[in-house]
Motif scaffolding. Structure first.
Motif, short mmCIF file in Angstrom:
data_model
loop_
_atom_site.label_atom_id
_atom_site.label_comp_id
_atom_site.label_asym_id
_atom_site.label_seq_id
_atom_site.Cartn_x
_atom_site.Cartn_y
_atom_site.Cartn_z
N VAL A 8 81.35 46.00 47.91
CA VAL A 8 82.10 46.95 48.71
C VAL A 8 82.91 47.88 47.81
N SER A 9 82.92 49.14 48.15
CA SER A 9 83.67 50.14 47.39
C SER A 9 85.01 50.38 48.08
N THR A 10 86.07 50.36 47.31
CA THR A 10 87.42 50.56 47.83
C THR A 10 88.11 51.65 47.03
N THR A 11 89.33 51.97 47.44
CA THR A 11 90.10 52.99 46.72
C THR A 11 90.56 52.49 45.36
N THR A 12 90.60 51.17 45.18
CA THR A 12 91.03 50.63 43.89
C THR A 12 89.88 50.43 42.92
N PRO A 24 79.26 51.60 41.92
CA PRO A 24 79.01 50.35 42.66
C PRO A 24 78.16 49.38 41.86
N LYS A 25 78.54 48.11 41.95
CA LYS A 25 77.78 47.05 41.30
C LYS A 25 77.06 46.22 42.34
N GLU A 26 76.05 45.48 41.90
CA GLU A 26 75.21 44.73 42.82
C GLU A 26 75.95 43.52 43.39
N LYS A 75 69.92 45.26 34.63
CA LYS A 75 70.92 46.25 34.24
C LYS A 75 70.28 47.54 33.79
N LYS A 76 69.09 47.45 33.22
CA LYS A 76 68.38 48.65 32.79
C LYS A 76 67.77 49.32 33.99
N ARG A 77 68.18 50.54 34.29
CA ARG A 77 67.72 51.24 35.46
C ARG A 77 66.56 52.19 35.17
N ARG A 78 66.37 52.51 33.92
CA ARG A 78 65.35 53.52 33.64
C ARG A 78 63.95 52.98 33.85
N ASN A 79 63.75 51.71 33.56
CA ASN A 79 62.41 51.16 33.79
C ASN A 79 62.18 50.83 35.24
N ASN A 80 63.28 50.71 36.02
CA ASN A 80 63.17 50.49 37.47
C ASN A 80 62.33 49.27 37.79
N ASP A 87 71.57 57.79 35.82
CA ASP A 87 71.92 56.71 34.91
C ASP A 87 73.28 56.17 35.29
N GLU A 88 73.32 54.88 35.53
CA GLU A 88 74.57 54.22 35.88
C GLU A 88 75.25 53.71 34.62
N ALA A 89 76.53 53.99 34.53
CA ALA A 89 77.28 53.55 33.36
C ALA A 89 77.52 52.07 33.42
N SER A 90 77.34 51.40 32.31
CA SER A 90 77.60 49.97 32.25
C SER A 90 79.05 49.73 31.91
N GLU A 91 79.49 48.50 32.11
CA GLU A 91 80.88 48.16 31.87
C GLU A 91 81.17 48.16 30.38
#
Length: 1294
Positions: free
Chosen positions: A464-468, A473-475, A482-487, A970-974
């Motif tokens: 869930v996405s909140t104001t804080t 968004p994470k799964e 974690k690698k999104r390019r290879n899908n 591309d989603e940024a990783s932590e």
């Protein structure tokens, strides 16, 4: 000519219109063009033509402009084009169901044999600019706008071609196949309430979509025999609020009564039509069987590849993005981070739904598109076989225990009214029996099913996405990496599963008979099969989902009450459910928001994740022989009955406590809770049988007892910076079964059965991780209860869970007591049977191992390792077996052998994990399998694709040109800190560095000390109601085992084999008693105003108070003071806990504390005496302020204390048992040494004999050499005088 053509057009269109006349048709004969304006359609004719349900009627239909074009010279190859500008349709609900005509639909509009005019009409292309459909009902008004509609004919591979390629006709069968495709650009749906203006309007906008239809007609009368319809929807994005969902469900509720009544009538009408088609369907099957052995023509082969064997409807969407948002109000959670609302995103990839309304249950499913008859078909086949067997058994059985058949309520006798006056033939006669059986068999052969198949290739539920939460968004639930390019799906790639394998495969099957007679039916079936999926636990997401769901349920409580009032039959809930998941795992991450925890990322050995995983998880309410049988429940209850906690009213049980084993489970064991008794059909005549049967006759078993099986399940830590690519186990693999039932007032009772050893290991940083995780769980349960009470206004029910464990072994891993070298001699380490088993000629029988190598028929994927013909079935990470070399042993190198053997086993166990690579700790996990019957899901096969399969799959393919390219995001990783900059002074990191003083120790050796507590017969009951909870624990035996220094790899090797080598050996002698009760309750009722975004943890810790009570008796425990000190350090929390009030009563407790601190302290005395503590009776209490009080027990004067003689006897008995064990070990060592000595002696004697033989040979050779030398010397001596004499006789010459 023009008039003739106009009359023909008027003749065909006049049936559908009201105001049409030949004069209004503008026609150009030579150009082949015509036009009509302001065309009003006949709503009654269109209602029948479109086969609208009986609760709907079409009130008006109007088109402003119609144009058509006919190419006369190419009418066989080029379709007629019909263009409509704008179409408006109004549909209303009927207050009463309208009458349905017997002949309606497209088939009723055609007459005569299929001819040229039918080819022209079927090949027509229709385009519509806009269609507006207005739906009116007493509760709401809805509008549907569809733009740019194109309906045209396509080839069997769904390509544009001339009309001759858009149909396949087989004159042998007398049938023709037509292929039509309808495509539209956008659809806009809007609905708003007319009764409640406060409800938010519901809106939906879809992108380009298409509908592909395959129609099969009969050539003799143009009757539509069947069709296959596929609705393909491209990417869909839908944002919904909770108020919109409530409005949608309110709209559905307003139509539920009409739809239910219409469905009942429609089922009977369509069933009557299907009974007429059924003989032809059977004849068609027989014809197909005969034609398989005959040579087919080319057109027959094409027709078979494209044939529509049964009518079906399909829906396919490549991707659906659904965003759920909560509106401001009472529906939001009380958690400070969720007070401002949140959004929850669901992404479905390749979502497909198939509906087969008229499937013969006895036929196969090979003709279903993209369907594989795998485990789901096997489950359904087992259900049908069981149903048929029960039916036949009821007809053949004549036992007195069975009751007669009737329509009475459950648990009443089955008696037929008026059966005595029956005039039928004697049922005992052969003719009567044959007639009854023929009647039953004929109806069973007509059993049909309506099946819905749902398949999902991939799914991602985001947290869930909140104001804080400012990051991306994470799964929450996902199968992606974690690698999104290879899908690519993460677990699919990890386990090497086929790409075409669906993530979720669900089926719902409902059975019926074509003539809708009251004949027994199998219960509806709901099967779900789930492939590997990851669940990333998130507290805020769980809280948001509960509040969102409860708010919807509260708004629609009236809908639930109406459904319950209209449905008085409990059989609607009699559905067989079976859910099976392969390799599911729950990932628990430590929250970084705990107060006072600032250095967790600075600790290299502190785990970041805890993974709970199972090889196979099964959930079902079916009582079958293979899984979830009543015998399994009886075994579980019998195991619980052998203890004292579950059926005892004394401590730790208090008055008012809930029982884990309820009467509902006890009645379910002997089937006394069945819905009805088994019927006896053996003595019924044909007339009695036909009058007394009912659909629910064999729906006997109760379906509210659920069985959950995890076979096996284990837990492990990942994400340690000191060991990023290797998981560390927390709990070894073990099978778990759980039985659940729900009683009145929504109380949930569950009992668990664990027939194996529970083996757990824990170090200091893992203890800190679990402590913070328990804090987060406590926070979640508090807000779950607060939100539930706030939204529903009712108190939650009771949850009571009980379990009995045969033995629990908890190993605490601590730093080594001393900087010991890696040397293992016979005096310091006691070898186990696994190491002695490899010594030759020693008769040692290892314990029976259920995890053994089993041969399989095909290659199996097991984790990241590919096994060709065999798969290693085990509950721990394994690798290829290493070759074992034979050695010659001596007493001097026996310790070296045991050292190498231990190292070899360590390498064997850890080699599998060392081959894994991954991006983070989540993908580096162990793979364990139990060798279940469903392991063929992982079999890699190379199937030859058939032409029919290619053609059917082409129906679900979207052309690449029509699909808009998706942007790559591309989603940024932590961002994490560099491990090299972190502190190097953590516990295990020190262990991984060698001592500089020990030059012989390898740099990679990891030395630890372990202390194991062995608990026998552990029973536990947990109950929770509201904010209060209680845990009751009872143990019948405790002992300890210590090892001051052991290599880390060797310890892990022994830990993984501990469960496999365990066998249940119940203690029959004197048993101790440890009883404990831990209560937790808030000091005051929690309120939302108490919390803000920064003080949640501290407020909950101060709000709740725990109370511990314990009774300990007959305990005799030995430990070293170093281990006691290490345990105190290990269990030291990083957060100052709130004092726990407690009261502990001890009786006859004996502690033997050995002083071995000389190994770690140079100041200790060389000869340290052990400390023996004997407690007769003692009471230890602690107040809420933290003060301890030690005082004698209240009843100490009324009972006798154990004398010193008894204590000495106990100590002597313990020493005798220790000496006996040591003697047995010495005997084993002596036996091994004697055998080694005998072998060496035999080798030496053989060597001596060999040397003696060599000596004799050498002596003979030496004599020969001496004789030869003597002969040579004598010959030389005789030759010397002769040569001298000759020299004297020879004159000298100058």
């Amino acid at each position: 000519m023009v008039t003739l053509i106009k009359n023909q057009i008027f003749k065909h269109l006049s049936r559908f219109t009201k105001n049409l006349s030949p004069d209004r048709i503008n026609l150009s004969t030579l150009k082949g063009e015509g036009e009509l304006t302001n065309l009003e359609l006949d709503e009654n004719v269109l209602t029948d033509l479109l086969e609208l349900p009986s609760w709907l009627r079409l009130t008006s239909a109007w088109c402003n402009r119609v144009c058509f074009r006919i190419q006369w010279t190419h009418i066989k190859t080029v379709p007629i084009v019909l263009r409509l500008d704008e179409v408006q349709v109004v549909i209303e609900t009927c207050p009463d169901l309208r009458s349905m005509s017997a002949n309606q639909g497209l088939s009723s509009m055609s007459s005569g044999r299929y001819s040229f005019i039918h080819k022209v009409i079927d090949g027509m292309t229709i385009t519509v600019n806009a269609v507006l459909v207005t739906f009116k009902s007493p509760a709401f008004v809805a509008s549907v706008q569809v733009s740019r509609i194109v309906a045209e004919s396509k080839t069997p591979t769904w390509k544009r071609h001339d009309l001759r390629m858009t149909r396949v006709k087989d004159t042998v069968r007398g049938e023709i196949l037509l292929f039509k495709e309808v495509e539209w650009q956008t659809v806009r749906i809007e609905a708003k309430s007319t009764e409640n203006p406060t409800l938010t309007p519901l809106r939906l906008l879809t992108n380009q979509a298409r509908c592909r239809i395959t129609i099969k007609k009969r050539l003799s009368d143009c009757f539509v025999l069947g069709s296959r319809l596929v609705l393909i929807l491209e990417d869909l994005l839908w944002v919904l609020t909770d108020s919109q969902l409530r409005a949608a469900l309110y709209f559905v509720e307003s139509l539920s009564d009409l739809v239910q009544k219409a469905t009942d009538i429609s089922r009977k009408r369509k069933a009557a039509r299907k009974i007429e088609m059924l003989p032809e369907y059977q004849a068609w099957i027989s014809q197909q069987a005969r034609q398989q052995n005959t040579k087919k023509s080319a057109i027959s082969k094409v027709f078979s590849q494209c044939d529509v064997i049964e009518t079906s409807f399909h829906f396919l969407s490549e991707q659906i993005d659904l965003h759920l948002c909560d509106d401001e109000g009472d529906g939001r959670s009380s958690h400070p981070h969720l007070k401002d609302g949140g959004a929850f995103q669901i992404r479905l990839h390749h979502f497909k739904v198939d509906f087969y309304p008229y499937h013969l249950s006895l036929s196969d499913r090979k003709h279903w598109p993209s369907y594989e008859e795998d485990i789901h078909a096997q489950w359904l086949e087992q259900t049908l076989s069981t149903f048929t067997a029960n039916f036949m058994e009821a007809m053949d059985s004549g036992a007195n225990t069975h009751t007669r058949l009737s329509r009475a309520e459950p648990h009443d006798d089955f008696r037929l009214p008026g059966a005595r006056g029956s005039t039928s033939s004697d049922p005992q006669s052969p003719n009567g029996q044959n007639a009854v059986k023929d009647y039953v068999v004929s109806h069973l052969a007509k059993l049909m099913s309506s099946c819905v198949v749902l398949r999902l290739e991939d799914v991602t539920l985001y947290k869930v996405s909140t104001t804080t939460r400012k990051q991306a968004p994470k799964e929450f639930i996902s199968t992606r990496r974690k690698k999104r390019r290879n899908n690519k799906s993460g677990d699919k790639e990890l386990y090497k599963l086929p790409d075409e394998m669906s993530l979720i495969h669900a089926e719902f099957t409902y059975f019926y008979y074509p003539d809708d007679i009251p004949f027994p039916l199998p219960p509806p079936q709901f099967y779900v099969y789930c492939n590997p999926v990851q669940i990333h636990f998130d507290m805020l997401t769980v809280l948001w989902l509960q509040s969102f769901g409860l708010y919807l349920l509260r708004t629609l409580s009236a809908l639930t009450e109406n459904a319950a009032a209209n449905t008085n039959n409990k059989d609607i809930f009699n559905i067989d459910v079976r859910i099976e998941a392969i390799m599911p795992r729950i990932i628990l991450a430590e929250s970084a928001s705990h107060e006072g925890v600032n250095s967790s990322r600075m600790q290299r050995d502190r785990p970041q994740y805890l993974q709970l995983q199972s090889s196979k998880a099964t959930i079902t309410n079916i009582r079958s022989r293979t899984v979830g049988s009543r015998a399994d429940l009886a075994t579980c209850l019998n195991d619980l009955q052998q203890g004292e906690l579950f059926f005892n009213s004394g401590f730790p049980t208090k008055e008012g406590d809930r029982a884990a084993v309820v009467e509902r489970l006890l009645r379910h064991v002997n089937a006394s809770d069945n819905l009805r008794r088994s019927a006896d059909l053996s003595e019924l005549t044909l007339s009695e049988l036909s009058e007394g049967l009912s659909r629910e006759l064999f729906w006997v078993d109760a379906k509210d007892i659920w069985f959950v099986q995890l076979d096996p399940a284990w837990a492990e830590f990942t994400g340690m910076k000191s060991s990023p690519n290797k998981p560390v186990p927390l709990m070894d693999a073990l099978p778990i079964t759980l039985w659940l039932c729900m009683t009145e007032n929504k109380n949930i009772h569950a009992v668990a059965h664990i027939p194996s050893l529970v083996s757990v290991q824990l170090n200091h940083y893992q203890f800190l991780f679990i402590s913070r995780l328990l804090d987060e769980v406590s926070e979640m349960t508090t807000f779950l209860q607060m939100d539930s009470k706030k939204i529903t206004g009712e108190d939650s029910g009771v949850i009571c869970v009980g379990a009995a464990l045969p033995q629990v072994e908890v190993t605490f891993v601590m730093p080594a007591h001393s900087h010991a070298k890696e040397s293992f001699d016979l005096d310091s380490v006691i070898p186990d049977s696994s190491s002695l088993a490899d010594i030759p000629n020693i008769p040692i029988t290892p314990p029976k191992n259920p995890y053994e190598i089993k041969e399989t028929d095909s290659a199996v994927i097991h984790g990241d390792v590919f096994f060709e013909e065999t798969s290693l079935v085990a509950d721990a990470p394994t690798a290829e077996p290493l070759p074992v070399e034979s050695h010659s042993f001596k007493m001097s190198n026996f310790s070296t052998f045991s050292k190498g053997l231990a190292s070899g086993f360590s390498t064997l166990i850890t080699s599998f994990d060392s081959t894994k690579t991954g991006d983070d700790g989540l993908d580096n996990m162990s793979v364990r399998s139990d060798g279940s019957s469903d392991s063929e899901r992982y079999v890699v096969v190379n199937l030859e694709q058939q032409n029919r399969t290619d053609i059917l799959n082409a129906m679900f393919v979207i052309p690449a040109a029509s699909r808009a390219p998706r942007p790559i995001i591309d989603e940024a990783s932590e961002v994490v800190e560099d491990p090299d900059d972190l502190s190097q002074h953590s516990e295990m990191s020190i262990l991984r560095r060698s001592d500089p003083d020990d030059q012989d120790m390898p740099a990679c050796v990891q030395i630890v000390s372990v202390t194991t507590l062995k608990l026998s017969r552990v029973e536990a009951i947990y109950q929770s109601q509201g904010f209060k909870s209680a845990l009751r624990v009872q143990c019948s035996g405790i002992s300890s085992d210590e090892c001051g220094s052991i290599p880390w790899d060797e310890f892990q090797s022994k830990f993984s084999s501990r469960t496999r080598a365990w066998c249940d050996e119940r203690e029959l002698g004197r048993r101790c008693s440890i009883k404990a009760r831990l209560e937790r309750a808030p000091d005051t009722e929690p309120e939302p105003d108490m919390f803000n975004k920064t003080n949640v943890d501290s407020v909950i810790r101060q709000l709740f108070t725990e109370n511990l009570g314990a009774e300990i008796s007959n305990v005799n425990l030995s430990m070293s003071l170093v281990s006691v000190s290490g345990l105190a350090d290990l269990l030291n929390d990083e957060i100052m806990p709130k004092p726990v009030p407690m009261e502990i009563l001890m009786e006859n407790v004996q502690l033997h504390l050995s002083e071995d601190r000389s190994a770690v302290s140079q100041l200790a005395s060389a000869n340290n005496m052990p400390i023996n503590v004997c407690i007769s009776k003692l009471k230890v209490s602690r107040t809420a302020s933290g003060a301890f009080f030690i005082e004698p027990s209240e009843n100490s004067g009324s009972s006798t204390s154990p004398t010193s003689t008894q204590f000495e006897v106990e100590v002597a008995r313990k020493k005798a048992s220790e000496m006996t064990r040591e003697n047995e070990e010495l005997r084993r060592r002596l036996l091994a040494a004697e055998r080694l000595h005998a072998e060496e002696k035999m080798k030496l004697s053989s060597k001596i004999d060999e040397l003696q033989g060599e000596r004799m040979a050498l002596e003979v050779s030496l004599r020969k050499m001496q004789l030869t030398q003597a002969a040579t010397q004598s010959s030389n001596q005789s030759a010397t005088p002769a040569s001298a004499k000759a020299s004297q006789q020879t004159p000298l010459r100058r």
